[in-house]
Motif scaffolding. Structure first.
Motif, PDB file in Angstrom:
ATOM      1  N   ILE A 105       3.143 -19.737  10.565  1.00 59.87           N
ATOM      2  CA  ILE A 105       4.415 -19.578   9.863  1.00 59.87           C
ATOM      3  C   ILE A 105       5.094 -18.306  10.352  1.00 59.87           C
ATOM      4  O   ILE A 105       4.480 -17.240  10.378  1.00 59.87           O
ATOM      5  N   THR A 106       6.365 -18.430  10.718  1.00 55.46           N
ATOM      6  CA  THR A 106       7.161 -17.285  11.143  1.00 55.46           C
ATOM      7  C   THR A 106       8.456 -17.281  10.350  1.00 55.46           C
ATOM      8  O   THR A 106       9.135 -18.302  10.258  1.00 55.46           O
ATOM      9  N   GLN A 107       8.785 -16.136   9.777  1.00 63.41           N
ATOM     10  CA  GLN A 107      10.039 -15.982   9.045  1.00 63.41           C
ATOM     11  C   GLN A 107      10.796 -14.792   9.629  1.00 63.41           C
ATOM     12  O   GLN A 107      10.213 -13.732   9.831  1.00 63.41           O
ATOM     13  N   GLN A 108      12.077 -14.987   9.873  1.00 59.53           N
ATOM     14  CA  GLN A 108      12.959 -13.905  10.279  1.00 59.53           C
ATOM     15  C   GLN A 108      14.101 -13.922   9.282  1.00 59.53           C
ATOM     16  O   GLN A 108      14.875 -14.896   9.239  1.00 59.53           O
ATOM     17  N   VAL A 109      14.185 -12.873   8.458  1.00 59.73           N
ATOM     18  CA  VAL A 109      15.172 -12.871   7.381  1.00 59.73           C
ATOM     19  C   VAL A 109      15.841 -11.510   7.243  1.00 59.73           C
ATOM     20  O   VAL A 109      15.296 -10.482   7.635  1.00 59.73           O
ATOM     21  N   ILE A 110      17.007 -11.566   6.638  1.00 57.62           N
ATOM     22  CA  ILE A 110      17.721 -10.377   6.204  1.00 57.62           C
ATOM     23  C   ILE A 110      17.836 -10.489   4.697  1.00 57.62           C
ATOM     24  O   ILE A 110      18.272 -11.528   4.175  1.00 57.62           O
ATOM     25  N   ALA A 111      17.407  -9.452   3.997  1.00 63.55           N
ATOM     26  CA  ALA A 111      17.504  -9.437   2.535  1.00 63.55           C
ATOM     27  C   ALA A 111      18.959  -9.184   2.156  1.00 63.55           C
ATOM     28  O   ALA A 111      19.538  -8.153   2.515  1.00 63.55           O
ATOM     29  N   THR A 112      19.562 -10.143   1.439  1.00 62.81           N
ATOM     30  CA  THR A 112      20.960 -10.005   1.031  1.00 62.81           C
ATOM     31  C   THR A 112      21.108  -9.754  -0.461  1.00 62.81           C
ATOM     32  O   THR A 112      22.184  -9.369  -0.903  1.00 62.81           O
ATOM     33  N   LYS A 113      20.042  -9.968  -1.223  1.00 70.24           N
ATOM     34  CA  LYS A 113      20.085  -9.682  -2.663  1.00 70.24           C
ATOM     35  C   LYS A 113      20.412  -8.197  -2.830  1.00 70.24           C
ATOM     36  O   LYS A 113      19.747  -7.343  -2.229  1.00 70.24           O
ATOM     37  N   PRO A 114      21.417  -7.854  -3.624  1.00 76.04           N
ATOM     38  CA  PRO A 114      21.833  -6.445  -3.739  1.00 76.04           C
ATOM     39  C   PRO A 114      20.689  -5.476  -4.048  1.00 76.04           C
ATOM     40  O   PRO A 114      20.610  -4.398  -3.436  1.00 76.04           O
ATOM     41  N   LEU A 115      19.794  -5.833  -4.960  1.00 73.78           N
ATOM     42  CA  LEU A 115      18.678  -4.954  -5.295  1.00 73.78           C
ATOM     43  C   LEU A 115      17.796  -4.685  -4.078  1.00 73.78           C
ATOM     44  O   LEU A 115      17.390  -3.548  -3.815  1.00 73.78           O
ATOM     45  N   LEU A 116      17.502  -5.729  -3.299  1.00 72.27           N
ATOM     46  CA  LEU A 116      16.656  -5.567  -2.114  1.00 72.27           C
ATOM     47  C   LEU A 116      17.349  -4.725  -1.056  1.00 72.27           C
ATOM     48  O   LEU A 116      16.715  -3.887  -0.409  1.00 72.27           O
ATOM     49  N   ARG A 117      18.643  -4.964  -0.866  1.00 70.81           N
ATOM     50  CA  ARG A 117      19.407  -4.173   0.118  1.00 70.81           C
ATOM     51  C   ARG A 117      19.396  -2.699  -0.268  1.00 70.81           C
ATOM     52  O   ARG A 117      19.213  -1.832   0.577  1.00 70.81           O
ATOM     53  N   LEU A 118      19.590  -2.437  -1.542  1.00 70.52           N
ATOM     54  CA  LEU A 118      19.637  -1.063  -2.030  1.00 70.52           C
ATOM     55  C   LEU A 118      18.295  -0.352  -1.848  1.00 70.52           C
ATOM     56  O   LEU A 118      18.240   0.799  -1.418  1.00 70.52           O
ATOM     57  N   LEU A 119      17.215  -1.053  -2.180  1.00 71.92           N
ATOM     58  CA  LEU A 119      15.897  -0.421  -2.183  1.00 71.92           C
ATOM     59  C   LEU A 119      15.142  -0.517  -0.857  1.00 71.92           C
ATOM     60  O   LEU A 119      14.136   0.159  -0.675  1.00 71.92           O
ATOM     61  N   SER A 120      15.602  -1.351   0.076  1.00 77.95           N
ATOM     62  CA  SER A 120      14.882  -1.543   1.341  1.00 77.95           C
ATOM     63  C   SER A 120      14.535  -0.252   2.071  1.00 77.95           C
ATOM     64  O   SER A 120      13.426  -0.134   2.604  1.00 77.95           O
ATOM     65  N   PRO A 121      15.422   0.754   2.103  1.00 78.74           N
ATOM     66  CA  PRO A 121      15.054   1.968   2.856  1.00 78.74           C
ATOM     67  C   PRO A 121      13.782   2.653   2.335  1.00 78.74           C
ATOM     68  O   PRO A 121      13.035   3.238   3.117  1.00 78.74           O
ATOM     69  N   VAL A 122      13.520   2.558   1.033  1.00 78.22           N
ATOM     70  CA  VAL A 122      12.342   3.238   0.487  1.00 78.22           C
ATOM     71  C   VAL A 122      11.235   2.275   0.056  1.00 78.22           C
ATOM     72  O   VAL A 122      10.067   2.660   0.010  1.00 78.22           O
ATOM     73  N   ALA A 123      11.592   1.050  -0.263  1.00 70.38           N
ATOM     74  CA  ALA A 123      10.615   0.106  -0.818  1.00 70.38           C
ATOM     75  C   ALA A 123      10.136  -0.934   0.196  1.00 70.38           C
ATOM     76  O   ALA A 123       9.403  -1.843  -0.169  1.00 70.38           O
ATOM     77  N   ARG A 124      10.504  -0.792   1.442  1.00 67.66           N
ATOM     78  CA  ARG A 124      10.126  -1.780   2.466  1.00 67.66           C
ATOM     79  C   ARG A 124       8.623  -2.104   2.450  1.00 67.66           C
ATOM     80  O   ARG A 124       8.252  -3.275   2.452  1.00 67.66           O
ATOM     81  N   PRO A 125       7.727  -1.107   2.410  1.00 68.12           N
ATOM     82  CA  PRO A 125       6.290  -1.443   2.375  1.00 68.12           C
ATOM     83  C   PRO A 125       5.906  -2.233   1.123  1.00 68.12           C
ATOM     84  O   PRO A 125       5.048  -3.111   1.183  1.00 68.12           O
TER      85      PRO A 125
END
Length: 155
Positions: free
Chosen positions: A104-124
């Motif tokens: 299984i391979t997934q290539q995605v961009i998180a577009t949900k506002p909460l995920l976009r906002l937190l991605s810089p610090v919550a990525r792990p």
């Protein structure tokens, strides 16, 4: 690479024939029966379904999956994703002696506002949440396929 872009690769080893694995994976409507993190599936049209998913973190993702490829002869399937995640998911069911390997391979961009906002610090944390969901999916599918195989043997 964008901070809200993710690439995931998972391999599931399943003790079931490749066609059984393939049929279960392309049957999106049945996911809530065996995948505990898929809460709801709604059919949009012949080629599209909307899934609501929630793993360990306290938020749900709503994702539309539109069929791009289904080939039972090669075990290949691919969908386009829109909604809280945009991108693609591809899987291939590979026959092994007495088992199937699902790649299984997934290539995605998180577009949900909460995920976009937190991605810089919550990525792990988001990656760990995805790993939990996929582990539960593998276990659920293995149990589902085992039960289906047992029903076929006793019928």
């Amino acid at each position: 690479m964008r901070v809200n872009a993710y690439r995931f690769r998972d391999t599931w080893l399943l003790s079931a024939p490749v066609r059984s694995v393939y049929d279960a994976v392309v049957d999106l409507a049945a996911y809530p029966r065996w995948w505990p993190d898929v809460i709801e599936v709604s059919r949009v049209d012949e080629d599209t379904a909307e899934l609501v998913c929630r793993a360990a973190l306290p938020y749900a993702l709503t994702i539309r999956m539109r069929r791009a490829e289904e080939d039972p002869r090669t075990g290949r399937m691919r969908v386009h994703l829109t909604g809280d995640l945009e991108g693609s998911l591809a899987a291939t069911a590979v026959p092994l002696p007495g088992a199937t390997r699902l790649e299984i391979t997934q290539q995605v961009i998180a577009t949900k506002p909460l995920l976009r906002l937190l991605s810089p610090v919550a990525r792990p944390v988001f990656r760990a949440n995805h790993a939990v969901m996929m582990r539960r999916g593998r276990r659920g599918l293995a149990a589902h396929l085992s039960a289906a195989g047992a029903r076929r043997r006793t019928a």
